[in-house]
Design an enzyme around this catalytic site. Structure first.
Site, PDB file in Angstrom:
ATOM      1  CB  CYS A 112       5.050   0.242  -7.978  1.00 47.04           C
ATOM      2  SG  CYS A 112       4.249   0.358  -6.355  1.00 47.04           S
ATOM      3  CD  GLU A 113       5.577   7.005  -4.783  1.00 44.63           C
ATOM      4  OE1 GLU A 113       4.884   7.435  -3.856  1.00 44.63           O
ATOM      5  OE2 GLU A 113       6.150   7.761  -5.613  1.00 44.63           O
ATOM      6  CG  HIS A 114       3.450   2.220  -2.661  1.00 45.48           C
ATOM      7  ND1 HIS A 114       2.141   2.221  -3.104  1.00 45.48           N
ATOM      8  CD2 HIS A 114       3.686   3.473  -2.179  1.00 45.48           C
ATOM      9  CE1 HIS A 114       1.609   3.406  -2.893  1.00 45.48           C
ATOM     10  NE2 HIS A 114       2.514   4.180  -2.337  1.00 45.48           N
ATOM     11  CG  HIS A 115       5.529  -3.209  -3.193  1.00 51.16           C
ATOM     12  ND1 HIS A 115       4.274  -2.684  -3.433  1.00 51.16           N
ATOM     13  CD2 HIS A 115       5.459  -3.830  -1.985  1.00 51.16           C
ATOM     14  CE1 HIS A 115       3.477  -2.980  -2.418  1.00 51.16           C
ATOM     15  NE2 HIS A 115       4.164  -3.663  -1.532  1.00 51.16           N
ATOM     16  CD  GLN A 153      -2.484   3.116 -13.874  1.00 54.87           C
ATOM     17  OE1 GLN A 153      -2.063   2.022 -13.489  1.00 54.87           O
ATOM     18  NE2 GLN A 153      -3.577   3.212 -14.603  1.00 54.87           N
ATOM     19  CG  HIS A 181       0.027  -1.567 -11.057  1.00 58.24           C
ATOM     20  ND1 HIS A 181       0.637  -0.455 -10.506  1.00 58.24           N
ATOM     21  CD2 HIS A 181      -0.873  -1.092 -11.950  1.00 58.24           C
ATOM     22  CE1 HIS A 181       0.112   0.639 -11.037  1.00 58.24           C
ATOM     23  NE2 HIS A 181      -0.808   0.278 -11.917  1.00 58.24           N
ATOM     24  CB  CYS A 183       3.355  -4.149  -6.624  1.00 57.56           C
ATOM     25  SG  CYS A 183       2.125  -2.956  -7.184  1.00 57.56           S
TER      26      CYS A 183
END
Length: 223
Positions: A112-115, A153, A181, A183
Protein backbone atom coordinates in the site's frame (compact mmCIF):
# COMPACT_ATOMS: atom_id res chain seq x y z
CA UNK A 1 30.14 -2.62 18.66
CA UNK A 2 29.40 0.83 17.28
CA UNK A 3 27.75 3.46 19.44
CA UNK A 4 24.00 3.88 18.88
CA UNK A 5 23.46 6.13 15.91
CA UNK A 6 26.90 5.62 14.42
CA UNK A 7 26.75 4.18 10.91
CA UNK A 8 27.76 0.55 10.67
CA UNK A 9 29.95 -0.76 7.90
CA UNK A 10 27.56 -1.46 5.07
CA UNK A 11 27.45 -4.20 2.50
CA UNK A 12 26.22 -4.41 -1.06
CA UNK A 13 23.54 -7.01 -1.66
CA UNK A 14 22.62 -8.68 -4.91
CA UNK A 15 19.27 -10.40 -5.17
CA UNK A 16 18.71 -13.81 -6.72
CA UNK A 17 16.21 -14.94 -9.32
CA UNK A 18 12.86 -16.42 -8.34
CA UNK A 19 11.97 -19.48 -10.38
CA UNK A 20 8.80 -19.28 -12.40
CA UNK A 21 6.34 -21.61 -10.72
CA UNK A 22 3.42 -20.70 -12.91
CA UNK A 23 3.91 -23.09 -15.80
CA UNK A 24 7.13 -24.98 -15.18
CA UNK A 25 9.08 -23.28 -17.96
CA UNK A 26 12.81 -22.76 -17.70
CA UNK A 27 12.93 -18.97 -17.79
CA UNK A 28 12.91 -16.93 -14.58
CA UNK A 29 11.46 -13.76 -13.15
CA UNK A 30 14.17 -11.38 -11.96
CA UNK A 31 13.41 -9.71 -8.62
CA UNK A 32 14.84 -7.16 -8.85
CA UNK A 33 16.16 -6.65 -12.37
CA UNK A 34 19.93 -6.55 -12.45
CA UNK A 35 21.23 -3.21 -13.64
CA UNK A 36 18.24 -1.36 -12.15
CA UNK A 37 19.10 -1.81 -8.50
CA UNK A 38 17.15 -0.25 -5.67
CA UNK A 39 19.44 2.05 -3.65
CA UNK A 40 19.81 -0.28 -0.70
CA UNK A 41 22.42 1.91 0.99
CA UNK A 42 19.90 4.72 1.39
CA UNK A 43 17.29 2.29 2.73
CA UNK A 44 19.78 0.92 5.28
CA UNK A 45 20.57 4.44 6.51
CA UNK A 46 16.88 5.36 6.65
CA UNK A 47 15.90 2.26 8.63
CA UNK A 48 18.64 2.98 11.15
CA UNK A 49 17.20 6.46 11.58
CA UNK A 50 13.70 5.05 12.10
CA UNK A 51 14.99 2.68 14.78
CA UNK A 52 16.70 5.58 16.53
CA UNK A 53 13.59 7.73 16.20
CA UNK A 54 11.43 5.18 18.04
CA UNK A 55 13.97 4.92 20.84
CA UNK A 56 15.67 1.68 19.83
CA UNK A 57 19.34 0.79 19.59
CA UNK A 58 19.99 -0.28 15.97
CA UNK A 59 23.23 -1.94 17.04
CA UNK A 60 21.82 -4.35 19.59
CA UNK A 61 21.97 -8.00 18.64
CA UNK A 62 18.38 -8.42 17.50
CA UNK A 63 18.43 -5.30 15.31
CA UNK A 64 22.02 -5.26 14.09
CA UNK A 65 21.19 -6.68 10.67
CA UNK A 66 17.61 -5.41 10.44
CA UNK A 67 18.38 -2.43 8.15
CA UNK A 68 20.05 -4.75 5.63
CA UNK A 69 17.15 -7.19 5.82
CA UNK A 70 14.63 -4.42 5.22
CA UNK A 71 16.69 -3.14 2.27
CA UNK A 72 16.66 -6.57 0.66
CA UNK A 73 12.93 -6.88 1.31
CA UNK A 74 12.18 -3.54 -0.35
CA UNK A 75 14.37 -4.46 -3.33
CA UNK A 76 12.19 -7.53 -3.80
CA UNK A 77 8.81 -5.95 -3.03
CA UNK A 78 9.39 -2.96 -5.31
CA UNK A 79 11.14 -4.78 -8.16
CA UNK A 80 8.17 -4.12 -10.46
CA UNK A 81 9.14 -0.46 -10.63
CA UNK A 82 11.96 -1.46 -12.95
CA UNK A 83 9.96 -3.78 -15.19
CA UNK A 84 7.66 -3.10 -18.11
CA UNK A 85 4.67 -5.46 -17.87
CA UNK A 86 4.17 -5.21 -21.64
CA UNK A 87 7.26 -7.35 -22.19
CA UNK A 88 5.27 -10.41 -21.10
CA UNK A 89 2.49 -9.77 -23.61
CA UNK A 90 4.54 -9.30 -26.77
CA UNK A 91 4.81 -12.98 -27.56
CA UNK A 92 1.47 -14.38 -28.64
CA UNK A 93 0.19 -16.92 -31.11
CA UNK A 94 -2.64 -17.16 -33.59
CA UNK A 95 -5.42 -19.57 -32.69
CA UNK A 96 -9.07 -19.75 -33.68
CA UNK A 97 -10.73 -19.50 -30.28
CA UNK A 98 -13.35 -16.89 -29.53
CA UNK A 99 -14.62 -17.96 -26.11
CA UNK A 100 -13.58 -16.67 -22.71
CA UNK A 101 -10.10 -17.35 -21.32
CA UNK A 102 -10.04 -17.10 -17.52
CA UNK A 103 -7.20 -17.59 -15.06
CA UNK A 104 -8.51 -17.63 -11.50
CA UNK A 105 -6.85 -17.30 -8.12
CA UNK A 106 -3.57 -15.71 -9.20
CA UNK A 107 -1.92 -14.99 -5.86
CA UNK A 108 -0.31 -11.57 -5.50
CA UNK A 109 1.32 -9.42 -2.85
CA UNK A 110 1.74 -5.68 -3.04
CA UNK A 111 2.53 -2.69 -0.85
CA UNK A 112 0.00 0.00 0.00
CA UNK A 113 1.50 3.30 -1.06
CA UNK A 114 -0.21 5.18 1.78
CA UNK A 115 1.37 3.29 4.70
CA UNK A 116 3.93 1.02 3.02
CA UNK A 117 2.16 -1.98 4.53
CA UNK A 118 1.41 -5.14 2.54
CA UNK A 119 -1.86 -6.12 0.98
CA UNK A 120 -2.30 -9.51 -0.61
CA UNK A 121 -4.93 -11.67 -2.22
CA UNK A 122 -6.01 -13.19 -5.52
CA UNK A 123 -6.57 -11.89 -9.01
CA UNK A 124 -9.05 -13.31 -11.51
CA UNK A 125 -8.22 -12.28 -15.07
CA UNK A 126 -10.35 -13.02 -18.14
CA UNK A 127 -10.23 -11.96 -21.77
CA UNK A 128 -12.13 -12.62 -24.98
CA UNK A 129 -9.53 -13.22 -27.72
CA UNK A 130 -9.60 -11.55 -31.08
CA UNK A 131 -7.51 -14.11 -32.96
CA UNK A 132 -4.51 -13.90 -30.60
CA UNK A 133 -3.75 -15.92 -27.47
CA UNK A 134 -0.97 -15.62 -24.91
CA UNK A 135 0.55 -18.21 -22.60
CA UNK A 136 -1.45 -18.49 -19.40
CA UNK A 137 1.60 -17.86 -17.24
CA UNK A 138 2.03 -14.45 -18.87
CA UNK A 139 -1.11 -13.22 -17.10
CA UNK A 140 0.49 -14.20 -13.80
CA UNK A 141 3.69 -12.43 -14.77
CA UNK A 142 1.85 -9.20 -15.57
CA UNK A 143 0.08 -9.35 -12.20
CA UNK A 144 3.47 -9.84 -10.56
CA UNK A 145 5.07 -6.84 -12.25
CA UNK A 146 2.18 -4.48 -11.51
CA UNK A 147 1.89 -5.54 -7.88
CA UNK A 148 5.60 -5.30 -7.05
CA UNK A 149 5.60 -1.55 -6.53
CA UNK A 150 3.89 0.98 -4.22
CA UNK A 151 0.29 0.51 -5.27
CA UNK A 152 -3.42 0.88 -4.78
CA UNK A 153 -5.65 -2.13 -5.37
CA UNK A 154 -7.94 0.00 -7.51
CA UNK A 155 -5.03 1.06 -9.69
CA UNK A 156 -3.71 -2.48 -10.23
CA UNK A 157 -7.20 -3.56 -11.29
CA UNK A 158 -7.54 -0.84 -13.92
CA UNK A 159 -3.96 -1.12 -15.11
CA UNK A 160 -4.41 -4.85 -15.71
CA UNK A 161 -7.61 -4.36 -17.67
CA UNK A 162 -6.32 -1.49 -19.79
CA UNK A 163 -3.00 -3.18 -20.50
CA UNK A 164 -4.61 -6.40 -21.71
CA UNK A 165 -7.09 -4.54 -23.92
CA UNK A 166 -4.31 -2.47 -25.45
CA UNK A 167 -1.72 -5.18 -25.99
CA UNK A 168 -3.96 -8.12 -26.96
CA UNK A 169 -6.54 -6.11 -28.93
CA UNK A 170 -9.03 -8.27 -27.07
CA UNK A 171 -12.76 -8.04 -27.62
CA UNK A 172 -13.14 -7.71 -23.87
CA UNK A 173 -11.28 -7.96 -20.57
CA UNK A 174 -12.56 -8.60 -17.07
CA UNK A 175 -10.39 -8.25 -13.97
CA UNK A 176 -11.39 -8.92 -10.36
CA UNK A 177 -9.04 -8.51 -7.39
CA UNK A 178 -9.75 -9.62 -3.83
CA UNK A 179 -7.29 -8.61 -1.14
CA UNK A 180 -6.72 -8.19 2.57
CA UNK A 181 -5.02 -4.93 3.54
CA UNK A 182 -2.81 -4.93 6.62
CA UNK A 183 -3.12 -1.15 6.81
CA UNK A 184 -6.72 -1.90 7.84
CA UNK A 185 -6.25 -5.15 9.77
CA UNK A 186 -3.21 -4.47 12.00
CA UNK A 187 -3.46 -0.71 12.54
CA UNK A 188 -6.03 2.07 12.57
CA UNK A 189 -9.50 0.58 12.63
CA UNK A 190 -8.08 -2.99 13.03
CA UNK A 191 -10.68 -5.10 11.32
CA UNK A 192 -9.10 -8.50 10.60
CA UNK A 193 -10.95 -10.68 8.14
CA UNK A 194 -12.10 -7.76 6.00
CA UNK A 195 -11.68 -8.17 2.26
CA UNK A 196 -11.59 -5.54 -0.48
CA UNK A 197 -12.94 -6.50 -3.92
CA UNK A 198 -12.35 -4.38 -7.01
CA UNK A 199 -13.28 -5.01 -10.64
CA UNK A 200 -12.64 -3.51 -14.05
CA UNK A 201 -14.65 -4.50 -17.11
CA UNK A 202 -13.69 -3.53 -20.63
CA UNK A 203 -15.23 -4.16 -24.05
CA UNK A 204 -17.79 -6.96 -24.19
CA UNK A 205 -17.53 -7.60 -20.46
CA UNK A 206 -18.70 -4.05 -19.82
CA UNK A 207 -21.29 -3.83 -22.59
CA UNK A 208 -22.85 -7.29 -22.43
CA UNK A 209 -24.55 -8.27 -19.19
CA UNK A 210 -24.69 -11.99 -20.02
CA UNK A 211 -20.94 -12.13 -20.69
CA UNK A 212 -20.27 -10.35 -17.42
CA UNK A 213 -22.64 -12.73 -15.61
CA UNK A 214 -20.81 -15.72 -17.12
CA UNK A 215 -17.53 -14.38 -15.73
CA UNK A 216 -19.01 -13.89 -12.27
CA UNK A 217 -20.46 -17.41 -12.32
CA UNK A 218 -17.10 -18.91 -13.29
CA UNK A 219 -15.27 -16.97 -10.58
CA UNK A 220 -17.75 -17.27 -7.73
CA UNK A 221 -20.08 -20.09 -8.75
CA UNK A 222 -18.38 -22.80 -6.68
CA UNK A 223 -18.17 -20.72 -3.51
Amino acid sequence: MNKPGAPRQRKTFESTNLTDALDGVDDTIDLPVRGHAVDQERIIAAVREILLAIGEDPDREGLAETPERVARMYAEMFAGLHRDPREHLRKNFTQKYDEMVLVKDIAFESMCEHHLLPFFGKAHVAYLPNGKLIGLSKLGRVVEVLSRRPQLQERITEQLADLLMEELHARGVGVILEASHTCMTVRGIRKPGSLCTTSAMRGVFKDNQSTRAELMALVYGSR
